[in-house]
Design a protein around this motif. Structure first.
Motif, PDB file in Angstrom:
ATOM      1  N   UNK A 223     -35.464 -66.472  -4.550  1.00 44.69           N
ATOM      2  CA  UNK A 223     -36.717 -66.076  -5.177  1.00 44.69           C
ATOM      3  C   UNK A 223     -36.579 -65.133  -6.356  1.00 44.69           C
ATOM      4  N   UNK A 224     -35.345 -64.775  -6.718  1.00 41.66           N
ATOM      5  CA  UNK A 224     -35.143 -63.787  -7.781  1.00 41.66           C
ATOM      6  C   UNK A 224     -34.932 -64.412  -9.160  1.00 41.66           C
ATOM      7  N   UNK A 225     -34.605 -65.704  -9.188  1.00 43.01           N
ATOM      8  CA  UNK A 225     -34.292 -66.357 -10.451  1.00 43.01           C
ATOM      9  C   UNK A 225     -35.056 -67.676 -10.569  1.00 43.01           C
ATOM     10  N   UNK A 226     -35.288 -68.089 -11.830  1.00 41.65           N
ATOM     11  CA  UNK A 226     -35.952 -69.361 -12.098  1.00 41.65           C
ATOM     12  C   UNK A 226     -35.224 -70.053 -13.242  1.00 41.65           C
ATOM     13  N   UNK A 227     -35.321 -71.375 -13.269  1.00 38.79           N
ATOM     14  CA  UNK A 227     -34.581 -72.156 -14.256  1.00 38.79           C
ATOM     15  C   UNK A 227     -35.457 -73.288 -14.791  1.00 38.79           C
ATOM     16  N   UNK A 228     -35.418 -73.478 -16.111  1.00 39.52           N
ATOM     17  CA  UNK A 228     -36.209 -74.527 -16.748  1.00 39.52           C
ATOM     18  C   UNK A 228     -35.287 -75.427 -17.556  1.00 39.52           C
ATOM     19  N   UNK A 229     -35.378 -76.734 -17.347  1.00 40.88           N
ATOM     20  CA  UNK A 229     -34.610 -77.666 -18.149  1.00 40.88           C
ATOM     21  C   UNK A 229     -35.445 -78.100 -19.341  1.00 40.88           C
ATOM     22  N   UNK A 230     -34.818 -78.096 -20.515  1.00 36.50           N
ATOM     23  CA  UNK A 230     -35.496 -78.400 -21.767  1.00 36.50           C
ATOM     24  C   UNK A 230     -35.121 -79.806 -22.221  1.00 36.50           C
ATOM     25  N   UNK A 231     -36.092 -80.693 -22.213  1.00 33.00           N
ATOM     26  CA  UNK A 231     -35.838 -82.101 -22.524  1.00 33.00           C
ATOM     27  C   UNK A 231     -35.293 -82.289 -23.932  1.00 33.00           C
ATOM     28  N   UNK A 232     -35.920 -81.677 -24.908  1.00 31.24           N
ATOM     29  CA  UNK A 232     -35.541 -81.885 -26.302  1.00 31.24           C
ATOM     30  C   UNK A 232     -34.364 -81.023 -26.734  1.00 31.24           C
ATOM     31  N   UNK A 233     -34.250 -79.841 -26.161  1.00 37.07           N
ATOM     32  CA  UNK A 233     -33.183 -78.930 -26.534  1.00 37.07           C
ATOM     33  C   UNK A 233     -31.877 -79.190 -25.817  1.00 37.07           C
ATOM     34  N   UNK A 234     -31.929 -79.954 -24.717  1.00 36.70           N
ATOM     35  CA  UNK A 234     -30.714 -80.225 -23.966  1.00 36.70           C
ATOM     36  C   UNK A 234     -30.081 -78.971 -23.410  1.00 36.70           C
ATOM     37  N   UNK A 235     -30.907 -78.110 -22.811  1.00 35.70           N
ATOM     38  CA  UNK A 235     -30.406 -76.841 -22.298  1.00 35.70           C
ATOM     39  C   UNK A 235     -31.177 -76.440 -21.053  1.00 35.70           C
ATOM     40  N   UNK A 236     -30.593 -75.499 -20.300  1.00 40.26           N
ATOM     41  CA  UNK A 236     -31.276 -74.860 -19.183  1.00 40.26           C
ATOM     42  C   UNK A 236     -31.480 -73.395 -19.554  1.00 40.26           C
ATOM     43  N   UNK A 237     -32.718 -72.927 -19.445  1.00 36.26           N
ATOM     44  CA  UNK A 237     -32.996 -71.512 -19.643  1.00 36.26           C
ATOM     45  C   UNK A 237     -33.125 -70.835 -18.285  1.00 36.26           C
ATOM     46  N   UNK A 238     -32.411 -69.742 -18.113  1.00 35.61           N
ATOM     47  CA  UNK A 238     -32.423 -68.997 -16.854  1.00 35.61           C
ATOM     48  C   UNK A 238     -33.259 -67.739 -17.028  1.00 35.61           C
ATOM     49  N   UNK A 239     -33.993 -67.390 -15.970  1.00 34.39           N
ATOM     50  CA  UNK A 239     -34.887 -66.235 -16.014  1.00 34.39           C
ATOM     51  C   UNK A 239     -34.743 -65.401 -14.748  1.00 34.39           C
ATOM     52  N   UNK A 240     -34.918 -64.102 -14.900  1.00 30.69           N
ATOM     53  CA  UNK A 240     -35.126 -63.232 -13.742  1.00 30.69           C
ATOM     54  C   UNK A 240     -36.614 -63.318 -13.425  1.00 30.69           C
ATOM     55  N   UNK A 241     -36.949 -63.400 -12.140  1.00 32.34           N
ATOM     56  CA  UNK A 241     -38.355 -63.577 -11.769  1.00 32.34           C
ATOM     57  C   UNK A 241     -38.843 -62.453 -10.864  1.00 32.34           C
ATOM     58  N   UNK A 242     -40.078 -61.977 -11.148  1.00 32.85           N
ATOM     59  CA  UNK A 242     -40.719 -61.002 -10.273  1.00 32.85           C
ATOM     60  C   UNK A 242     -42.218 -61.007 -10.525  1.00 32.85           C
ATOM     61  N   UNK A 243     -43.002 -61.214  -9.482  1.00 32.54           N
ATOM     62  CA  UNK A 243     -44.462 -61.091  -9.526  1.00 32.54           C
ATOM     63  C   UNK A 243     -45.102 -61.836 -10.694  1.00 32.54           C
ATOM     64  N   UNK A 244     -44.772 -63.108 -10.829  1.00 30.86           N
ATOM     65  CA  UNK A 244     -45.401 -63.942 -11.844  1.00 30.86           C
ATOM     66  C   UNK A 244     -44.844 -63.803 -13.244  1.00 30.86           C
ATOM     67  N   UNK A 245     -43.802 -62.999 -13.421  1.00 25.76           N
ATOM     68  CA  UNK A 245     -43.244 -62.764 -14.756  1.00 25.76           C
ATOM     69  C   UNK A 245     -41.806 -63.269 -14.844  1.00 25.76           C
ATOM     70  N   UNK A 246     -41.493 -63.865 -16.003  1.00 25.43           N
ATOM     71  CA  UNK A 246     -40.163 -64.378 -16.287  1.00 25.43           C
ATOM     72  C   UNK A 246     -39.514 -63.547 -17.379  1.00 25.43           C
ATOM     73  N   UNK A 247     -38.261 -63.177 -17.181  1.00 30.90           N
ATOM     74  CA  UNK A 247     -37.496 -62.452 -18.191  1.00 30.90           C
ATOM     75  C   UNK A 247     -36.212 -63.220 -18.493  1.00 30.90           C
TER      76      UNK A 247
END
Length: 358
Positions: A223-247
């Motif tokens: 529950x501490x991290x989130x990841x988004x795959x980018x279709x056009x950019x060909x990359x995964x962005x990683x985020x620290x997650x807490x209470x609805x906020x992504x860093x």
């Protein structure tokens, strides 16, 4: 024929795999059910369902009784979400009902952990619809519909908003909406006790790299991290997650540095033990990129595994983490890979041909 894997579920000692499709004709099979041999990794057909058009994405109710599907996808003046019940004793799928999706191209459904809510994303129109669900699996008319309009820097792909997934936070109190057209990961608070559960938050979105096209999104089991795959950019962005906020903490390519074009990254999943992340690449590569997840949430490339076919749109990992099942939309086939839980690597163990691409 486009074949799409939606999920794998352990059900009464049997593991069933459900596939949706763009069948283009209600008289053709649209949803397929297979059983996975959890020792050998082989798939055997259980049943299928006709009478529904283009069930392009499937998701499971929390109690395992119902299947929800995006239906009539890419259908002019249509678009719906539908509910089915799977009877493992009789090995049959039963249609329950449908509701309008609010757009011509529904692409993603997610269910709340209490089983009483369903959220659909419409890609073409860039909108989101929220539905109550009864205890018998019947979907009620939508109670909320959010329409987004703004686009981004690529006029050919980002002329307007394109919502590509709808994902609950680990505690099911927020919903994240990757918007490929606007290069944003939108977020709303979710209160399951309200008649209209989605409400705006102070920071309504996280901006992604311009032209990246955020597509699918997932949370780490801790529950501490989130990841988004980018279709056009060909990359995964990683985020620290807490209470609805992504860093932001990292952005890493899903493909080798030398490859600069002819790819579309697609789906993303994390192994149940939280040690490895997998991401699919369509186009020239047609593979699964494998990453190890570090203690700080960042990713380290481990390697790649060919999906043995063309255009792997989605894949899934079974609840034990033993197998990864990949579907190839362009070649209409499915490959089962055994996961090495220590190294994260994949080894092909079986395959099936469901139907040739049309």
């Amino acid at each position: 024929m486009i074949i799409i894997l939606s999920w794998i579920n352990l059900y009464s000692q049997n593991t069933y795999v459900f596939f949706g499709s763009f069948n283009l004709d209600k008289d053709a099979e649209g949803i397929y059910v297979y059983q996975l041999d959890t020792l050998r990794g082989k798939l055997s057909k259980v049943t299928s369902f006709k009478g529904i058009l283009n069930p392009s994405f499937l998701t499971l109710s929390p109690n395992g009784k119902y299947i929800f599907a995006c239906t009539e996808s890419k259908t002019k003046n249509a678009g719906s979400v539908s509910s089915f019940e799977f009877d493992p004793q009789k090995k049959m799928l039963h249609f329950i009902n449908s509701q309008k999706s609010g757009g011509e191209n529904p692409v993603y459904l997610t269910a709340h952990q209490n089983g009483k809510w369903l959220i659909n994303g419409n890609y073409t129109e860039g909108s989101v619809s929220v539905y109550p669900v009864l205890e018998n699996g019947r979907i009620q008319p939508s109670v909320q519909h959010f329409q987004f309009m703004e686009g981004s820097i690529n006029p050919g792909r980002q002329e307007r908003s394109h919502i590509h997934s709808t994902v609950f936070s680990p505690h099911f109190d927020y919903v994240f909406l990757p918007d490929l057209g606007a290069d944003k990961i939108r977020v709303y608070a979710f209160d399951h006790e309200k008649r209209e559960p989605l409400t705006a938050v102070e920071k309504p979105f996280t901006a992604t790299t311009p032209g990246s096209g955020p597509r699918h999104f997932t949370f780490h089991p801790n529950g501490k991290f989130a990841y988004c795959i980018e279709e056009m950019g060909g990359a995964v962005s990683a985020y620290a997650y807490e209470n609805g906020k992504l860093n932001d903490i990292q952005r890493i390519n899903t493909h080798p540095e030398k490859l600069k074009e002819d790819f579309e990254s697609s789906d993303i999943h994390i192994s149940p033990d939280g040690r490895y992340l997998y991401a699919s690449n369509r186009g020239y590569e047609n593979n699964i990129a494998i990453f190890s997840i570090q203690s700080d949430g960042t990713l380290k490339s481990v390697g790649y595994q060919s999906t043995k076919g063309k255009h792997p749109r989605v894949f899934a990992i079974d609840s034990t983490g033993k197998f990864l099942v990949a579907t190839n939309t362009g070649s209409g086939d499915v490959f089962v890979f055994r996961r090495n839980r220590t190294t994260g690597s994949l080894k092909k163990v079986s395959s099936i041909q469901i139907r040739q691409y049309l």
